[in-house]
Design a protein around this motif. Structure first.
Motif, PDB file in Angstrom:
ATOM      1  N   ARG A  74      46.780  35.107  39.659  1.00 48.49           N
ATOM      2  CA  ARG A  74      46.596  36.292  38.829  1.00 48.49           C
ATOM      3  C   ARG A  74      47.798  36.385  37.916  1.00 48.49           C
ATOM      4  N   LYS A  91      36.768  39.162  51.620  1.00 48.38           N
ATOM      5  CA  LYS A  91      37.573  39.716  50.517  1.00 48.38           C
ATOM      6  C   LYS A  91      39.035  39.298  50.591  1.00 48.38           C
ATOM      7  N   GLU A 129      40.519  38.757  47.047  1.00 49.56           N
ATOM      8  CA  GLU A 129      40.797  40.042  46.409  1.00 49.56           C
ATOM      9  C   GLU A 129      42.082  40.660  46.955  1.00 49.56           C
ATOM     10  N   ARG A 130      42.204  40.562  48.280  1.00 48.48           N
ATOM     11  CA  ARG A 130      43.373  41.149  48.914  1.00 48.48           C
ATOM     12  C   ARG A 130      44.643  40.408  48.506  1.00 48.48           C
ATOM     13  N   ARG A 174      45.143  41.118  44.811  1.00 51.78           N
ATOM     14  CA  ARG A 174      45.171  42.564  44.552  1.00 51.78           C
ATOM     15  C   ARG A 174      44.311  42.957  43.362  1.00 51.78           C
ATOM     16  N   MET A 175      43.229  42.242  43.141  1.00 58.86           N
ATOM     17  CA  MET A 175      42.229  42.702  42.178  1.00 58.86           C
ATOM     18  C   MET A 175      40.906  42.005  42.449  1.00 58.86           C
ATOM     19  N   GLU A 176      39.857  42.548  41.884  1.00 55.66           N
ATOM     20  CA  GLU A 176      38.548  41.992  42.127  1.00 55.66           C
ATOM     21  C   GLU A 176      38.382  40.646  41.425  1.00 55.66           C
ATOM     22  N   LEU A 177      37.605  39.783  42.048  1.00 56.50           N
ATOM     23  CA  LEU A 177      37.399  38.453  41.500  1.00 56.50           C
ATOM     24  C   LEU A 177      36.228  38.463  40.523  1.00 56.50           C
ATOM     25  N   GLN A 201      33.068  37.269  38.367  1.00 58.26           N
ATOM     26  CA  GLN A 201      31.997  36.311  38.677  1.00 58.26           C
ATOM     27  C   GLN A 201      32.286  34.915  38.117  1.00 58.26           C
TER      28      GLN A 201
END
Ligand SMILES: [Zn+2]
Length: 91
Positions: free
Chosen positions: A29, A64, A67-68, A71-74, A76
């Motif tokens: 990220r 998840k 994501e963890r 620290r953000m959503e993945l 698509q």
């Protein structure tokens, strides 16, 4: 001064096993909140590691863990790119 050659070890977020860095896919990220698959190992930012195995990707997505770790959503498209990377490498 002799330099000891050490292989950096990282933990896969899917299976939790420690592996050599080169056996894993690095997902990063960036500071501007973009998620990239780091094929060079040189991107900066918060990183997560995953084995080149579909099971590990599935486990990481289901739990998840990515994501963890990031620290953000993945997005698509990142998931799709990961699947492509893993299946393309498996033969
Ligand atoms: Zn794994």
């Amino acid at each position: 001064m002799a330099r000891v050659r050490k292989v950096p070890q990282r933990i896969c977020v899917g299976c939790g096993q420690t592996r050599g860095k080169k056996e894993l896919i690095r997902i990063v990220r960036s500071p501007d909140y973009e998620i990239k698959i780091d094929t060079t190992g040189k991107l900066s930012g918060r990183g997560a590691y995953l084995c080149r195995r579909m099971e590990c990707l599935s486990a990481a997505l289901a739990g998840k863990q990515l994501e963890r770790a990031l620290r953000m959503e993945l997005p698509q498209e990142v998931i799709a790119a990961l699947k492509k990377t893993i299946s393309g490498d498996s033969f």
